[in-house]
Enzyme design. Sequence first.
Site, mmCIF file in Angstrom:
data_model
loop_
_atom_site.group_PDB
_atom_site.id
_atom_site.type_symbol
_atom_site.label_atom_id
_atom_site.label_comp_id
_atom_site.label_asym_id
_atom_site.label_seq_id
_atom_site.Cartn_x
_atom_site.Cartn_y
_atom_site.Cartn_z
ATOM 1 N N GLU A 1 -69.111 105.070 -6.216
ATOM 2 C CA GLU A 1 -70.337 105.337 -6.983
ATOM 3 C C GLU A 1 -71.008 106.627 -6.505
ATOM 4 O O GLU A 1 -71.431 107.468 -7.311
ATOM 5 C CB GLU A 1 -71.315 104.165 -6.850
ATOM 6 N N TYR B 1 -66.951 100.249 -3.466
ATOM 7 C CA TYR B 1 -67.691 100.673 -4.668
ATOM 8 C C TYR B 1 -68.804 101.635 -4.290
ATOM 9 O O TYR B 1 -69.153 102.538 -5.060
ATOM 10 C CB TYR B 1 -68.200 99.460 -5.468
ATOM 11 N N GLU C 1 -68.208 95.538 -29.470
ATOM 12 C CA GLU C 1 -67.472 94.804 -30.516
ATOM 13 C C GLU C 1 -65.977 94.796 -30.235
ATOM 14 O O GLU C 1 -65.247 93.934 -30.732
ATOM 15 C CB GLU C 1 -67.773 95.373 -31.905
ATOM 16 N N LYS D 1 -79.389 104.330 -6.284
ATOM 17 C CA LYS D 1 -78.058 104.764 -6.755
ATOM 18 C C LYS D 1 -77.983 104.768 -8.274
ATOM 19 O O LYS D 1 -77.416 105.684 -8.862
ATOM 20 C CB LYS D 1 -76.958 103.956 -6.076
ATOM 21 N N HIS E 1 -71.512 96.424 -35.109
ATOM 22 C CA HIS E 1 -70.831 97.668 -35.435
ATOM 23 C C HIS E 1 -71.814 98.805 -35.596
ATOM 24 O O HIS E 1 -72.891 98.590 -36.166
ATOM 25 C CB HIS E 1 -70.044 97.473 -36.748
ATOM 26 N N CYS F 1 -81.411 96.718 -1.684
ATOM 27 C CA CYS F 1 -81.293 97.012 -3.115
ATOM 28 C C CYS F 1 -82.365 98.003 -3.561
ATOM 29 O O CYS F 1 -82.072 99.027 -4.173
ATOM 30 C CB CYS F 1 -81.400 95.704 -3.901
ATOM 31 N N CYS G 1 -78.997 99.433 -4.972
ATOM 32 C CA CYS G 1 -78.921 99.420 -6.436
ATOM 33 C C CYS G 1 -79.855 100.422 -7.109
ATOM 34 O O CYS G 1 -79.431 101.166 -8.005
ATOM 35 C CB CYS G 1 -79.290 98.038 -6.986
HETATM 36 C C1 LIG Z 1 -75.402 101.724 -1.922
HETATM 37 C C2 LIG Z 1 -75.525 100.290 -2.387
HETATM 38 C C3 LIG Z 1 -75.550 100.007 -3.731
HETATM 39 C C4 LIG Z 1 -75.676 98.699 -4.157
HETATM 40 N N1 LIG Z 1 -75.681 98.454 -5.502
HETATM 41 C C5 LIG Z 1 -75.799 97.202 -5.957
HETATM 42 C C6 LIG Z 1 -75.839 96.938 -7.353
HETATM 43 O O1 LIG Z 1 -75.737 97.844 -8.175
HETATM 44 N N2 LIG Z 1 -75.985 95.658 -7.764
HETATM 45 C C7 LIG Z 1 -76.098 94.630 -6.874
HETATM 46 O O2 LIG Z 1 -76.242 93.481 -7.307
HETATM 47 N N3 LIG Z 1 -76.050 94.844 -5.536
HETATM 48 C C8 LIG Z 1 -75.916 96.104 -5.057
HETATM 49 N N4 LIG Z 1 -75.904 96.341 -3.713
HETATM 50 C C9 LIG Z 1 -75.943 95.190 -2.792
HETATM 51 C C10 LIG Z 1 -77.368 94.645 -2.627
HETATM 52 O O3 LIG Z 1 -78.228 95.683 -2.230
HETATM 53 C C11 LIG Z 1 -77.352 93.544 -1.586
HETATM 54 O O4 LIG Z 1 -76.387 92.577 -1.953
HETATM 55 C C12 LIG Z 1 -78.701 92.848 -1.470
HETATM 56 O O5 LIG Z 1 -79.713 93.755 -1.138
HETATM 57 C C13 LIG Z 1 -78.624 91.749 -0.397
HETATM 58 O O6 LIG Z 1 -79.871 91.140 -0.265
HETATM 59 P P1 LIG Z 1 -80.243 90.382 1.069
HETATM 60 O O7 LIG Z 1 -81.515 89.666 0.778
HETATM 61 O O8 LIG Z 1 -79.100 89.601 1.574
HETATM 62 O O9 LIG Z 1 -80.492 91.525 2.165
HETATM 63 P P2 LIG Z 1 -81.262 92.898 2.093
HETATM 64 O O10 LIG Z 1 -81.736 93.237 0.751
HETATM 65 O O11 LIG Z 1 -80.397 93.872 2.780
HETATM 66 O O12 LIG Z 1 -82.571 92.650 2.972
HETATM 67 C C14 LIG Z 1 -82.525 92.348 4.335
HETATM 68 C C15 LIG Z 1 -83.812 92.834 4.989
HETATM 69 O O13 LIG Z 1 -83.940 92.252 6.272
HETATM 70 C C16 LIG Z 1 -84.368 93.242 7.201
HETATM 71 N N5 LIG Z 1 -84.009 92.801 8.548
HETATM 72 C C17 LIG Z 1 -82.802 92.832 9.161
HETATM 73 N N6 LIG Z 1 -82.884 92.272 10.382
HETATM 74 C C18 LIG Z 1 -84.172 91.863 10.527
HETATM 75 C C19 LIG Z 1 -84.888 91.185 11.574
HETATM 76 N N7 LIG Z 1 -84.279 90.781 12.682
HETATM 77 N N8 LIG Z 1 -86.203 90.949 11.397
HETATM 78 C C20 LIG Z 1 -86.850 91.337 10.249
HETATM 79 N N9 LIG Z 1 -86.218 91.967 9.244
HETATM 80 C C21 LIG Z 1 -84.899 92.216 9.369
HETATM 81 C C22 LIG Z 1 -83.635 94.488 6.719
HETATM 82 O O14 LIG Z 1 -84.200 95.668 7.228
HETATM 83 C C23 LIG Z 1 -83.808 94.345 5.209
HETATM 84 O O15 LIG Z 1 -85.051 94.894 4.811
HETATM 85 C C24 LIG Z 1 -75.799 97.641 -3.231
HETATM 86 C C25 LIG Z 1 -75.774 97.917 -1.857
HETATM 87 C C26 LIG Z 1 -75.643 99.229 -1.444
HETATM 88 C C27 LIG Z 1 -75.616 99.508 0.036
#
Ligand SMILES: Cc1cc2nc3c(=O)[nH]c(=O)nc-3n(C[C@H](O)[C@H](O)[C@H](O)COP(=O)(O)OP(=O)(O)OC[C@H]3O[C@@H](n4cnc5c(N)ncnc54)[C@H](O)[C@@H]3O)c2cc1C
Length: 537
Positions: free
Chosen positions: A246, A242, A517, A109, A512, A101, A106
């Site tokens: 986007e 999306y 609204e 973007k 308004h 994110c 998020c």
């Molecule tokens: C382009 C884009 C736009 C988005 N826009 C929105 C939005 O507007 N609103 C919204 O709510 N959501 C949005 N999302 C979705 C949102 O980013 C994710 O749902 C959210 O980040 C998920 O959180 P998470 O904690 O599951 O994983 P993540 O935030 O992905 O974090 C996982 C972390 O774990 C790390 N990792 C992976 N494997 C390992 C390992 N073995 N050891 C140590 N670290 C590791 C990764 O590198 C990463 O840093 C968007 C996603 C994208 C791709």
Amino acid sequence: MKAPFLPPMSLGLRCLNNFGTARIESSLLYSTKLWCCQTMQRQYDHRKLTATQKYDLVVIGGGSGGLACAKEAAGYGAKVAVLDYVTPSPHGTVWGLGGTCVNVGCIPKKLMHQAALLGKSVKDAAAFGWSVPPAELQLNWHQLVTAVTNHVGSLNWGHRVALRDKRVTYLNASGTLLDRHTVLAKDRKDVETVLQTDNVVLATGGRPRYPTFAGAELAITSDDLFRLRQPPGRTLCVGGSYVSLECAGFLTGLGFDTSVLLRSIPLRGFDQQMAGLVVSAMENLGTRVVRGSEPLRLERTAAGRLRVSLTPSGDGQPPDEEYDTVLLAVGRDPDTRRLGLDALGVTTDPRSGKIVTDPGNRTSVDNIYAIGDIVQGAPELTPTAIVSGRLLADRLYGGSSQLLDLATVPTTVFTPLEYSCVGLSEESAAEMAGGDDQLEVYHAFYRPLEFIIPGRDTSSCYIKAVCERREPQRVLGLHFIGPNAGEVLQGFAVAMRHGMTMESLRQAIGIHPTSAEEVVKLNISKRSGRDPTVTGC
Ligand SMILES: Cc1cc2nc3c(=O)[nH]c(=O)nc-3n(C[C@H](O)[C@H](O)[C@H](O)COP(=O)(O)OP(=O)(O)OC[C@H]3O[C@@H](n4cnc5c(N)ncnc54)[C@H](O)[C@@H]3O)c2cc1C
């Protein structure tokens, strides 16, 4: 149950890793390899191994869910470690702490979306009397990327400080489970740390999917776009997700010639009437949409451009076209490969590869939990990942039994004309209620006041409330397309959580003049067949 103390284990690990052995079945295996490891130790003394550390909770993945869970657990006095490691994208893009994110989702973007909206607003300004430079507005891509990257960098830093303040140990290292109580952390210099822990939370999120067509590796994904050194130029966004829409929306708004390639429907899983309106608004704003086709092959031309060969489309689209950038946005896969789940017997869904949990986020191994995007059936959204991380920590260390309620999760698609929704699509509501005739759908086409003077297209500005037909007509889904859609719908999402009905909506007093609204003024049902176009004030 706690794992037995295994003094030779760390030594054994080191040996096994140097041999590249993929799986380690039991601590017995480590001991039997001890001799071999001692020999290997002399050859690989560039690797350092810290002493085994003991924690109450180890969180693997420092993104939205993992950080929230770690900080909440630490707040209860638990001894917590977070591991976060970003595997570079195939194009070599990497980023800091905070997950998808903050770094490649998020935040960047939304900032690029805002940059595109500003460009449009500057053009609108002329209609309101501002003297706007007569020449075509020019975007400085490098300046935009620098501004976005600097802001993201400040968020990375903020996350590190927040962990330190909460006394959470942070390791910039990749985590692998060796057994249900033992995590191996390996940093980018191959320094390994072994962490013993009572509980493990997996929060490793997802990464963009690369399809298998020839030359796909020449394309970038959203992991790369926000940090591109060169302006993307003529761009093809592949996919109806999306993320694809986007990115195509803001690239068009920033002045790049942008196309979207749709194999089938756009915004799968969203209300399809709304999805159609979102896409038609994009087309009206200049994004070209190619339907019913997908890439067959991608190759680099002598001039350094990308030639895309497409499957024949119904649109009479030329089979080959050249672009400067091809962006793949055809879905995301859970980032679970490095976790060692199979060896531990953690159940994953055979189709999605996501981790199967109970409603309390417990996996098939009872001290291992999973949250966020890697969980089968969970929405791929930051707020749900955060709340599920917090609630899990509350249950583990705070005596709570509260579970995440996914019934009314709002979300927004940040296309140029934004689309926000909460609750069910019309299709899902009909399925749930037992058919269309069990629903009453109220709708309105409206004209945002700020669009009128500059003569902006309002044909996709539409609101829909999908309700139970029987009184008091509980609202099952609320959908809004228009400016600032997310800001408009957030408050209605609170009301939906408390059982909002059409009656309560109608009793609300509007603000308004706003677009919001128009939601409380909804009064024309689809069934009535009356024209849903709002006229007058
Ligand atoms: C382009 C884009 C736009 C988005 N826009 C929105 C939005 O507007 N609103 C919204 O709510 N959501 C949005 N999302 C979705 C949102 O980013 C994710 O749902 C959210 O980040 C998920 O959180 P998470 O904690 O599951 O994983 P993540 O935030 O992905 O974090 C996982 C972390 O774990 C790390 N990792 C992976 N494997 C390992 C390992 N073995 N050891 C140590 N670290 C590791 C990764 O590198 C990463 O840093 C968007 C996603 C994208 C791709």
